[in-house]
Design a protein around this motif. Structure first.
Motif: not given
Length: 122
Positions: A17, A20, A24, A31-33, A39-41, A54, A56
Motif C-alpha cells: 500500500a 502504491q 500514485r 491505482v485500482n487496488v 491487494g495488487y493494484g 501493476g 503490489g
C-alpha cells in the motif's frame, strides 16, 4: 518488427500500500487496488496509448519487471534459452481475455516477462 513493451510491474515484499501511494503521488497515476488479488493494484497512467501496469505484493519477484508482447510464449522462451537466458516461470494462463504470461532471466539475471494477450500487436 520489434516486440512492444506490454506491461510493467513493481512489487515489494514489504508494504504494498505504501509503494502504491508512492507511485500514485509521484506520477499522478490511478491505482485500482483489488483485494481479491491480494491487494495488487492495476495502474492507469492517465496517458493515452501508454502502457499500463501493476503495483503490489511480491509473489516470487520483488522489484521492477517489464513484460513484452509475443505471439508464442514457448517459442520466445526457447529463443531466450538459446541466447543464454533461463526460464523461471513457464507459461501460465491468466484468462481467455487476458491470455498467458511467462518469465525468463537474461544472461545477467534480470527477470523479463512475456505476455501473449489477445489483441495486442507485436
Amino acid at each position: 518488427m520489434g516486440k512492444p513493451l506490454a506491461y510493467f510491474e513493481i512489487t515489494t515484499s514489504d508494504d504494498a500500500a505504501k509503494l502504491q501511494d508512492f507511485y500514485r503521488d509521484m506520477f499522478d497515476w490511478q491505482v485500482n487496488v483489488m483485494p481479491e488479488m491480494g491487494g495488487y493494484g492495476l495502474v492507469d497512467t492517465g496517458s493515452e496509448g501508454a502502457v499500463g501496469g501493476g503495483i503490489g505484493p511480491a509473489q516470487s519477484h520483488s522489484g521492477v519487471r517489464v513484460y513484452f508482447h509475443v505471439e508464442d510464449l514457448d517459442a520466445a522462451l526457447k529463443k531466450a534459452e538459446g541466447l543464454g537466458g533461463k526460464t523461471v516461470m513457464p507459461p501460465m494462463k491468466i484468462s481467455d481475455d487476458f491470455g498467458s504470461f511467462a518469465v525468463f532471466t537474461d544472461p545477467h539475471g534480470n527477470e523479463i516477462g512475456l505476455w501473449d494477450r489477445p489483441g495486442l500487436q507485436g
